[in-house]
Design a protein around this motif. Structure first.
Motif, PDB file in Angstrom:
ATOM      1  N   LYS A  28       0.825  -1.085   0.228  1.00 35.09           N
ATOM      2  CA  LYS A  28      -0.135  -0.245   0.031  1.00 35.09           C
ATOM      3  C   LYS A  28       0.975   1.088   0.029  1.00 35.09           C
ATOM      4  O   LYS A  28       0.590   2.423  -0.636  1.00 35.09           O
ATOM      5  N   GLU A  29       1.834   1.210   0.581  1.00 29.10           N
ATOM      6  CA  GLU A  29       2.909   2.270   0.764  1.00 29.10           C
ATOM      7  C   GLU A  29       3.393   2.781  -0.500  1.00 29.10           C
ATOM      8  O   GLU A  29       3.553   3.888  -0.819  1.00 29.10           O
ATOM      9  N   LEU A  30       3.755   1.754  -1.539  1.00 31.53           N
ATOM     10  CA  LEU A  30       4.376   2.178  -2.706  1.00 31.53           C
ATOM     11  C   LEU A  30       3.134   2.591  -3.742  1.00 31.53           C
ATOM     12  O   LEU A  30       3.356   3.399  -4.359  1.00 31.53           O
ATOM     13  N   ILE A  31       2.066   2.211  -3.590  1.00 36.67           N
ATOM     14  CA  ILE A  31       0.987   2.676  -4.248  1.00 36.67           C
ATOM     15  C   ILE A  31       0.486   4.074  -3.790  1.00 36.67           C
ATOM     16  O   ILE A  31       0.448   4.849  -4.757  1.00 36.67           O
ATOM     17  N   LYS A  32       0.362   4.272  -2.679  1.00 35.27           N
ATOM     18  CA  LYS A  32       0.231   5.638  -2.165  1.00 35.27           C
ATOM     19  C   LYS A  32       1.231   6.713  -2.695  1.00 35.27           C
ATOM     20  O   LYS A  32       0.992   7.602  -2.940  1.00 35.27           O
ATOM     21  N   LYS A  33       2.557   6.175  -2.691  1.00 38.35           N
ATOM     22  CA  LYS A  33       3.770   7.154  -3.015  1.00 38.35           C
ATOM     23  C   LYS A  33       3.341   7.205  -4.379  1.00 38.35           C
ATOM     24  O   LYS A  33       3.849   8.374  -5.173  1.00 38.35           O
ATOM     25  N   LEU A  34       3.193   6.285  -5.482  1.00 38.63           N
ATOM     26  CA  LEU A  34       2.937   6.556  -6.804  1.00 38.63           C
ATOM     27  C   LEU A  34       1.855   7.326  -7.056  1.00 38.63           C
ATOM     28  O   LEU A  34       2.084   8.319  -8.018  1.00 38.63           O
ATOM     29  N   ILE A  35       0.694   7.334  -6.455  1.00 37.34           N
ATOM     30  CA  ILE A  35      -0.220   8.341  -6.394  1.00 37.34           C
ATOM     31  C   ILE A  35       0.133   9.864  -6.123  1.00 37.34           C
ATOM     32  O   ILE A  35      -0.241  10.942  -6.825  1.00 37.34           O
ATOM     33  N   ASP A  36       0.681   9.705  -4.841  1.00 38.30           N
ATOM     34  CA  ASP A  36       1.451  11.119  -4.361  1.00 38.30           C
ATOM     35  C   ASP A  36       2.147  12.011  -5.643  1.00 38.30           C
ATOM     36  O   ASP A  36       1.956  12.948  -5.875  1.00 38.30           O
ATOM     37  N   HIS A  37       3.045  11.017  -5.991  1.00 40.27           N
ATOM     38  CA  HIS A  37       4.084  11.577  -7.144  1.00 40.27           C
ATOM     39  C   HIS A  37       3.200  11.961  -8.317  1.00 40.27           C
ATOM     40  O   HIS A  37       3.614  13.205  -8.730  1.00 40.27           O
ATOM     41  N   SER A  38       2.225  11.470  -8.894  1.00 43.36           N
ATOM     42  CA  SER A  38       1.417  11.715  -9.895  1.00 43.36           C
ATOM     43  C   SER A  38       0.909  12.878  -9.582  1.00 43.36           C
ATOM     44  O   SER A  38       0.737  13.863 -10.418  1.00 43.36           O
ATOM     45  N   TYR A  39      -0.143  13.094  -8.481  1.00 44.81           N
ATOM     46  CA  TYR A  39      -0.544  14.025  -8.048  1.00 44.81           C
ATOM     47  C   TYR A  39       0.101  15.615  -8.076  1.00 44.81           C
ATOM     48  O   TYR A  39      -0.044  16.494  -8.659  1.00 44.81           O
ATOM     49  N   GLU A  40       1.402  15.105  -7.598  1.00 44.38           N
ATOM     50  CA  GLU A  40       2.449  16.561  -7.433  1.00 44.38           C
ATOM     51  C   GLU A  40       2.944  16.963  -8.797  1.00 44.38           C
ATOM     52  O   GLU A  40       3.078  18.057  -9.053  1.00 44.38           O
TER      53      GLU A  40
END
Length: 118
Positions: free
Chosen positions: A88-100
């Motif tokens: 989950k942590e990796l998926i959240k990081k990928l989402i955060d990175h995309s959003y940013e």
């Protein structure tokens, strides 16, 4: 993570808009009118597409067989992620990175509108 968890996580972010511009199965999440995540609601296992810095994309694809160039997208900048088997942590990081990445690409005026949104 399942689709509802991803959706809940994304909706915690400022200015997120849910759309279905392509068909009834592909949920597109936007910030400031620009896509940052696509999610196929009827594909199993769950797939998402996220924008990623090109250098980071290469590393992610080399380290995780579940990550590849996104179908129908610019494969230099977009990754397809099979969520099954990823932390989950990796998926959240990928989402955060995309959003940013998308947020930073907005005009200053649009960024302020997003910041001011409820």
């Amino acid at each position: 993570m399942d689709a509802s968890e991803i959706l809940d996580y994304c909706n915690e972010k400022k200015g997120v808009e849910e759309t279905f511009p392509f068909d009834n199965e592909t949920l597109v999440l936007k910030v400031g009118g620009k896509m940052f995540l696509l999610m196929s609601l009827d594909k199993h296992p769950l797939h998402i597409a996220v924008k990623t810095d090109p250098e980071r994309s290469e590393e992610l694809r080399a380290d995780h067989p579940q990550i590849s160039g996104a179908y129908h997208m610019n494969k230099t900048h977009w990754n397809s992620v099979v969520c099954e088997g990823l932390k989950k942590e990796l998926i959240k990081k990928l989402i955060d990175h995309s959003y940013e990445l998308i947020f930073k690409s907005l005009t200053k005026k649009k960024q302020q509108e997003v910041k001011d949104s409820v």
